[in-house]
Structure formats: structure tokens, C-alpha cells
Write an enzyme that holds these catalytic residues in place. Structure first.
Site, PDB file in Angstrom:
ATOM      1  N   SER A 174       0.586  -1.367  -0.245  1.00 48.25           N
ATOM      2  CA  SER A 174       0.065  -0.135  -0.471  1.00 48.25           C
ATOM      3  C   SER A 174       0.855   0.932  -0.258  1.00 48.25           C
ATOM      4  CB  SER A 174      -0.749   0.179   1.345  1.00 48.25           C
ATOM      5  OG  SER A 174      -1.577   1.358   1.016  1.00 48.25           O
ATOM      6  N   ASP A 328      -5.385  -0.413  -9.824  1.00 45.08           N
ATOM      7  CA  ASP A 328      -6.509   0.466 -10.277  1.00 45.08           C
ATOM      8  C   ASP A 328      -7.179   0.057 -11.141  1.00 45.08           C
ATOM      9  OD1 ASP A 328      -6.478   2.067  -7.309  1.00 45.08           O
ATOM     10  OD2 ASP A 328      -5.488   3.329  -8.976  1.00 45.08           O
TER      11      ASP A 328
HETATM   12  C1  S3P Z   1      -2.648   5.191  -4.296  1.00 41.06           C
HETATM   13  C2  S3P Z   1      -2.737   3.846  -3.497  1.00 41.06           C
HETATM   14  C3  S3P Z   1      -3.185   3.226  -3.828  1.00 41.06           C
HETATM   15  C4  S3P Z   1      -4.110   3.918  -5.012  1.00 41.06           C
HETATM   16  C5  S3P Z   1      -4.586   4.337  -5.514  1.00 41.06           C
HETATM   17  C6  S3P Z   1      -4.041   5.991  -4.457  1.00 41.06           C
HETATM   18  C7  S3P Z   1      -2.297   6.479  -3.763  1.00 41.06           C
HETATM   19  O1  S3P Z   1      -4.075   3.239  -3.019  1.00 41.06           O
HETATM   20  O2  S3P Z   1      -5.534   2.403  -5.398  1.00 41.06           O
HETATM   21  O3  S3P Z   1      -5.987   4.985  -5.552  1.00 41.06           O
HETATM   22  O4  S3P Z   1      -2.331   7.492  -4.028  1.00 41.06           O
HETATM   23  O5  S3P Z   1      -1.025   6.269  -2.700  1.00 41.06           O
HETATM   24  P1  S3P Z   1      -3.111   1.801  -1.689  1.00 41.06           P
HETATM   25  O6  S3P Z   1      -2.140   2.551  -0.708  1.00 41.06           O
HETATM   26  O7  S3P Z   1      -4.719   1.022  -0.738  1.00 41.06           O
HETATM   27  O8  S3P Z   1      -2.969   0.456  -2.626  1.00 41.06           O
END
Ligand code: S3P
Length: 451
Positions: A174, A328
Site C-alpha cells: 500500500s 486500480d
Molecule cells: C494510491 C495508492 C493505491 C491506489 C490509489 C492511489 C496513492 O492505494 O489504489 O488509487 O496515491 O498512494 P493503496 O495504497 O490502498 O494500494
């Protein structure tokens, strides 16, 4: 279902002529959030061009304003006058992040180590998403969390008088969790260390370095990354910050061009950071005609134009290791797979369950409603395609306040014999307000459905 404060707007996509022409997708959502967050924090002025003016990003801008930053639109650019690292003001009212997980989670990191109270609220989708993944490391740094809803919004954070820097191993792939810990570390004395076993998008690391943070990244032989950030240093505004086009938005137009017969579309200025290009890699393996043209560097990132032509696709196995670089994009990959010969198998999808909706369930339900053969597992999905799309369409898809579910199934309907409807397209404005306009410009048929 409403929940975005506005009216739900049902929409229908129908097959028509080939998609042709050249378009520029709007700015990357991840980078746009960070431009407001880091510009609003850094001392001095940051001028941002190409910012995504989606509802999610604008909510982050309002939150930064509520904590002392000055943020104004200046023609096509945005001018951000930041407060200086360590100098955010206590917000007087609750910070409302609408649908935006990135805005909420990164801002929790940013303010969680301040000795004041900040309350976070959001829409029905955001209020159902787990925040414990960010709250756990913040508690280790001394933040108190007041919440009646067990690690969900609404909640209030109260930072300690002096935050403790921590070493934190991110337990799931994440970028939001990694980023929240690093941002919390900006206001903690000493070195905050984040260990990232699986690499995720690296915009926070790169951009913080650009704003002058003392941040280093080491990658070991097993590809485990160790990110070290020196807290309480000076951050300075960046005079000209250019946001590249969002590959996650480009994805919808790429797949539309691949599945609508006769299409030939060029998408300009797409970010090609390798932590974001998993979908392109997968589609090329499936036999997609995607030419990567005019590769260049803009704002410290690789960008390129993508020329995409209608293609005969074949099913592939998408390895779990690729998930972070296309997290995504699975909903729209499932749509491409519906037109591929044979089976496409996607694995390692557990994180899809906690996105704006349970995306795995929402995709499976949308495929079922439109006659696409598929199987849903706990953390995997298979789709068995039909290149002629015979029997596809005719269904209405429940979008559950999820912009990417809405756009994915509208793309499906551009190529199915019967139209495809979505129950609510209003959420698309959170990440890609230009979507319907750009699809129409390329020749696609999208029309509102009377409620
Ligand atoms: C993001 C990280 C991702 C992604 C989100 C944008 C970011 O989420 O799905 O649309 O900008 O850091 P996760 O950290 O929950 O994987």
C-alpha cells in the site's frame, strides 16, 4: 444509490462507430493529491500545472486550506503558498474527504503527529473503508485516535506533544500506508524508517525529495526497500511542478480502443513510471497493439504518448506480483479480458476488496449482469472471453459509489451488441471529470438515462 451529496446519474453506453483521434488525459490523481499536500506544507510558493481538477483532489486542497495553506487557481495553473514544515494550523471544522481514500489517509499521516485535534469525515464509500492500516503506525508514534466506528471514519486524531519516529514494515502492498508513515515522520524528530517488502508507487518518495526532504531509499538483493526520512527538516516550494497524465484514467480509453472494432486512438502525455504500467505490460502480452511513442521526461517522471489500435486479444495469466503496478486497473482489465480468446486469470487481488467498493465483487456482478463468463475467488478472478462479444450487454451495473466500476462498464458497453447501463456515473467526477466528453470526442456513444 446517492451518497456523493449530489444526485445519482444513471448512464448508458452503446456500440457505434470506431473510436478515432488524439486526446490528452487529465493529471495523475496520486501526484495531484501530493502536489496540494506537499505544496501546502512546504515553505514558499509552488506552481502546479496539469493538476487533476477532480473532486477527490479538490477535497485535499480544501483540507490544506483549512490548515493554513493558500491555494488559488491562476489561469490553467494552481498556486500554492505553503505554511512551512511543522507549521500546519489546527482545522476549525471537520475535514471532509468525500470519496477519497488517498486524500484521507495521507492527510491523517500529515497531521497525525501534530499536537492538535483533526476530525476526518467522508462519504458512505470512504466511511466503510479500513483506516486501521494507517492508524496502527500513527499510534506507535504517539497519536491518539477517537472513533466510535472501529477504525473507520468519522474519526478524530490527536497528536502527541512530541512524536516518536518509528521503523515500520508495511504489512500490505500500500502506497497510502507507506506515504502516511513518511508524512507523519516529517513532524517527528530523528529518522523515520519505512520498510517496503513489495514496491508500490513511489510518488511520495520522489516528490518529497523534490521539495527538499532528506529522504533516502535503499533496495536490497531481495528488492525490499528501506526508506529513511529525516524529520523536522525544511521543505521548500517547487517553482514549476508539472503533473503528468494519469495512466489509471488513460486505461479506460486504451481498453475502449482495443475492443471497439476499427479504433485507432492516441493518448498523449501518459505517466510511464514503472510502478504504474502493469496494465500496459499485461495488455501487450495479450496481443494489444499499443505503440509507446515520444518517450520523454516531464516533471521528473517518464511520460509517453500511447497509440492504441483495435486488436485481437488472447487470455493470459496475470501474476500476483504485478498487482501493485496495476492495482486500480483490474476492473478495466476484466473488460478487455471479456473480448480475449480464452481465459485470463488474475491473482493476488485481496486489496481490491477494500477500494472505493469491494471491486472484486462489483466486477464479478457487472460481468454477470452482462453475460460474461467469469469466476470469482477470494483473491482471484478468471474471465473467459469471446472476441465477437456475442450475447454480451443488456445489463445494469451497480457501481457502489465507485468511479472505476462506472467507467469500466461504460467501456464494456461501447463494444457490446446490447447497451450497458450503470446506475450512477456521477462518481466519475472524483477522478476523471472529462471521461464522458473525451469518449464522445473519440466517437463513442454515452448517454444519460432518465431516472
Ligand atoms: C494510491 C495508492 C493505491 C491506489 C490509489 C492511489 C496513492 O492505494 O489504489 O488509487 O496515491 O498512494 P493503496 O495504497 O490502498 O494500494
Amino acid at each position: 444509490m446517492a451518497g456523493h451529496g449530489g444526485q445519482a446519474q444513471a448512464m448508458r453506453a452503446a456500440a457505434g462507430r470506431a473510436l478515432t483521434g488524439s486526446v490528452r488525459v487529465p493529471g495523475d490523481k496520486s501526484i495531484s493529491h501530493r502536489a496540494f499536500l506537499f505544496g501546502g506544507l512546504a515553505a514558499g510558493r509552488t506552481r502546479v500545472t496539469g493538476l487533476l481538477e477532480g473532486e477527490d483532489v479538490l477535497a485535499t486542497g480544501r483540507a490544506m486550506r483549512a490548515m493554513g495553506a493558500r491555494i488559488e487557481r491562476d489561469g490553467k495553473a494552481w498556486v500554492v503558498d505553503g505554511v512551512g514544515n511543522g507549521c500546519l494550523l489546527e482545522p476549525e471544522a471537520a475535514l471532509d474527504f468525500g470519496n477519497a481514500g488517498t486524500g484521507a489517509r495521507l492527510t491523517m499521516g500529515l497531521v497525525g503527529t501534530y499536537d492538535f485535534a483533526a476530525t476526518f469525515v467522508g462519504d458512505a464509500s470512504l466511511s466503510a473503508r479500513p483506516m486501521g492500516r494507517v492508524l496502527d503506525p500513527l499510534r506507535l508514534m504517539g497519536t491518539q485516535v477517537l472513533s466510535r466506528s472501529k477504525g473507520r471514519l468519522p474519526l478524530t486524531l490527536q497528536g502527541p506533544r512530541a512524536a516518536a519516529p518509528i521503523e515500520y514494515r508495511v504489512p500490505m502492498a500500500s502506497a497510502q500506508v507507506k506515504s502516511a508513515v513518511l508524512l507523519a515522520g516529517l513532524n517527528a524528530p530523528g529518522v523515520t524508517t519505512v520498510i517496503e517488502p513489495v514496491m508500490t508507487r513511489d510518488h511520495t518518495e520522489k516528490m518529497l525529495q523534490g521539495f527538499g526532504a532528506a529522504l533516502s531509499v535503499e533496495t536490497d538483493a531481495a528488492s525490499v526497500r528501506t526508506i529513511r526520512l529525516e524529520g523536522q527538516g525544511r521543505l521548500s516550494g517547487v517553482s514549476d511542478f508539472a503533473v503528468p497524465g494519469d495512466p489509471s484514467s488513460a486505461a479506460f480509453l486504451v481498453v475502449a480502443a482495443l475492443i471497439v472494432p476499427g479504433s485507432d486512438v492516441t493518448i498523449e502525455n501518459a505517466l510511464m513510471n514503472p510502478t504504474r504500467t502493469g496494465l500496459i505490460e499485461t495488455l501487450i502480452e495479450m496481443g494489444a497493439s499499443i505503440e509507446i511513442l515520444n518517450r520523454r521526461v516531464s516533471g521528473g517522471e517518464d511520460v509517453a504518448d500511447l497509440r492504441v489500435r483495435h486488436s485481437a486479444l488472447r487470455g493470459v495469466d496475470v501474476p500476483a506480483e504485478r498487482a501493485p503496478s496495476m492495482i486500480d486497473e483490474y476492473p478495466v482489465l476484466a473488460v478487455a479480458a471479456a473480448f480475449a480468446e480464452g481465459e485470463t486469470r488474475m491473482e493476488g487481488l485481496d486489496e481490491l476488496r477494500v477500494k472505493e467498493s469491494d471491486r472484486l465483487a462489483a466486477v464479478a456482478a457487472g460481468l454477470a449482469a452482462n453475460g460474461v463468463t467469469h469466476e470469482e475467488g477470494e483473491d482471484w478472478l478468471t474471465v473467459t472471453g469471446r472476441p465477437d462479444g456475442k450475447g454480451y450487454g443488456g445489463g445494469t451495473v451497480a457501481t457502489h459509489l465507485d468511479h472505476r466500476i462506472a467507467m469500466s462498464f461504460l467501456v464494456l458497453g461501447l463494444a457490446t451488441p446490447e447497451p450497458v447501463s450503470v446506475d450512477d456515473a456521477a462518481m466519475i467526477a472524483t477522478s476523471f471529470p472529462e471521461f464522458t466528453g473525451l469518449v464522445s470526442e473519440l466517437g463513442g456513444t454515452l448517454e444519460p438515462v432518465a431516472g
